[in-house]
Design an enzyme around this catalytic site. Structure first.
Site, PDB file in Angstrom:
ATOM      1  CG  ASN A   1      71.582 -43.388  62.098  1.00  0.00           C
ATOM      2  OD1 ASN A   1      72.137 -42.302  62.179  1.00  0.00           O
ATOM      3  ND2 ASN A   1      72.241 -44.518  61.897  1.00  0.00           N
ATOM      4  CD1 TRP A   2      67.554 -38.015  60.926  1.00  0.00           C
ATOM      5  CD2 TRP A   2      68.088 -35.973  61.663  1.00  0.00           C
ATOM      6  NE1 TRP A   2      66.380 -37.341  61.179  1.00  0.00           N
ATOM      7  CE2 TRP A   2      66.683 -36.088  61.641  1.00  0.00           C
ATOM      8  CE3 TRP A   2      68.651 -34.773  62.113  1.00  0.00           C
ATOM      9  CZ2 TRP A   2      65.840 -35.044  62.023  1.00  0.00           C
ATOM     10  CZ3 TRP A   2      67.807 -33.737  62.494  1.00  0.00           C
ATOM     11  CH2 TRP A   2      66.425 -33.856  62.452  1.00  0.00           C
TER      12      TRP A   2
ATOM     13  CG  HIS B   1      75.045 -47.710  62.571  1.00  0.00           C
ATOM     14  ND1 HIS B   1      75.526 -47.847  61.291  1.00  0.00           N
ATOM     15  CD2 HIS B   1      73.693 -47.629  62.472  1.00  0.00           C
ATOM     16  CE1 HIS B   1      74.501 -47.848  60.452  1.00  0.00           C
ATOM     17  NE2 HIS B   1      73.374 -47.710  61.137  1.00  0.00           N
TER      18      HIS B   1
ATOM     19  CD  GLU C   1      70.517 -50.513  61.857  1.00  0.00           C
ATOM     20  OE1 GLU C   1      69.549 -49.801  61.579  1.00  0.00           O
ATOM     21  OE2 GLU C   1      71.686 -50.093  61.866  1.00  0.00           O
TER      22      GLU C   1
ATOM     23  N   GLY D   1      67.081 -45.146  58.595  1.00  0.00           N
ATOM     24  CA  GLY D   1      68.109 -44.236  58.089  1.00  0.00           C
ATOM     25  C   GLY D   1      67.425 -43.298  57.118  1.00  0.00           C
TER      26      GLY D   1
HETATM   27  P1  13P Z   1      68.466 -47.255  55.885  1.00  0.00           P
HETATM   28  O1  13P Z   1      67.085 -47.131  56.482  1.00  0.00           O
HETATM   29  O2  13P Z   1      68.852 -46.058  55.079  1.00  0.00           O
HETATM   30  O3  13P Z   1      68.628 -48.542  55.172  1.00  0.00           O
HETATM   31  O4  13P Z   1      69.474 -47.266  57.106  1.00  0.00           O
HETATM   32  C1  13P Z   1      69.257 -48.113  58.180  1.00  0.00           C
HETATM   33  C2  13P Z   1      70.211 -47.769  59.246  1.00  0.00           C
HETATM   34  O5  13P Z   1      71.416 -47.948  59.080  1.00  0.00           O
HETATM   35  C3  13P Z   1      69.686 -47.168  60.470  1.00  0.00           C
HETATM   36  O6  13P Z   1      70.643 -47.124  61.471  1.00  0.00           O
END
Ligand code: 13P
Length: 276
Positions: free
Chosen positions: A7-8, A95, A183, A254
């Protein structure tokens, strides 16, 4: 087959078209011999249509959609039909950052989900509790509410619409028509940083029961087989441990997906683990 999805978000570097294209093209080449891992990227809308044209192996998805096709909705993301016309077949829905920053409620998740399913776009629906909810012992309640209010009604309507067509019904029930991402907010690096905390993945001892609750809730409602990704501060150091748990079908990254080296390393781990 494990899934590695990047996820960019709103990463500035990767909203630069040239850099984003170079990243995707180089990754396509590096993973050309990999047959046991599914790789997805959710870039920002600013580069989405161009990237969708560049890929063969990597699946490109949007970070969000709007539920309407047309109208007075200043600032709305693309519609499901827009995605189809760009050749984009995947989308993230719900999200936690869209929930926290842009007012995406369970009701809106439901509308977005209906729109995606109606146009045959594969949604990855994100759910998860925050630290205060976890500490109050509300994880199960939060996950069940998100599933029961935001997800199941939309899936049911879609199934009903096609009640005459059993193959489409089976498609909705099957593993490939939608995916979940667990998440927990407290593990997402961006939220941790906002609170002045070091980003830290959730413990497997917390992930396993949460995923168990999600599977049970779906199974009770006629969806016995769903794919569930874990997301939140996953990185090359913890990828092997996370991916080796059979309850985790893949990772939604992320931060670690913004760096070519760390993203590729984690894809490599997933390829190796899927082969075992
Ligand atoms: P991080 O990997 O930066 O913690 O983000 C996770 C995320 O929100 C993926 O959608």
């Amino acid at each position: 087959m494990k899934i590695i999805a990047g996820n960019w978000k709103f990463n500035k570097e990767l909203r630069n078209l040239e850099k984003a294209i170079n990243f995707v093209e180089a990754l396509e080449e590096k993973i050309s011999g990999f047959n046991n891992v599914e790789v997805k990227i959710f870039p920002h809308d600013s580069v989405l249509p161009q990237l969708a044209k560049k890929v063969e192996k990597i699946k490109i998805g949007a970070q969000d959609i709007h539920w309407e096709e047309d109208g007075s909705f200043t600032g709305a993301p693309f519609s499901a039909k827009d995605l189809i016309s760009m050749g984009v077949k995947e989308v993230l829905i719900g999200h936690s950052e869209t929930r926290a920053y842009f007012g995406v409620t369970d009701e809106k998740v439901s509308l977005k989900l209906k729109a995606a399913l109606n146009d045959g776009i594969i949604p990855t629906i994100c759910i998860g509790e925050d630290i205060e909810e976890k500490e109050r012992g509300e994880t199960e309640g939060v996950l069940r509410r998100q599933i029961e209010k935001g997800i199941l009604p939309a899936l049911a309507i879609y199934r009903e619409q096609f009640s005459e067509n059993s193959s489409l019904q089976n498609e909705v029930k099957s593993k490939s028509s939608f995916m979940l991402a667990y998440e927990p907010l407290y593990a997402i690096a961006g939220f941790a940083k906002l609170r002045g905390l070091e980003p830290k993945s959730a413990q497997i001892g917390d992930i396993k029961p949460a995923i168990g609750i999600i599977r049970k809730t779906f199974s009770e409602n006629g969806y016995p087989e769903i794919k569930i990704l874990y997301g939140g501060s996953s990185n090359p150091e913890n990828a092997r441990e996370l991916l080796s748990h059979p309850c985790i079908d893949g990772l939604l990254l992320g931060t670690a997906s913004w760096n070519f080296g760390s993203f590729f390393e984690m894809i490599k781990v997933a390829e190796e683990i899927s082969l075992i």
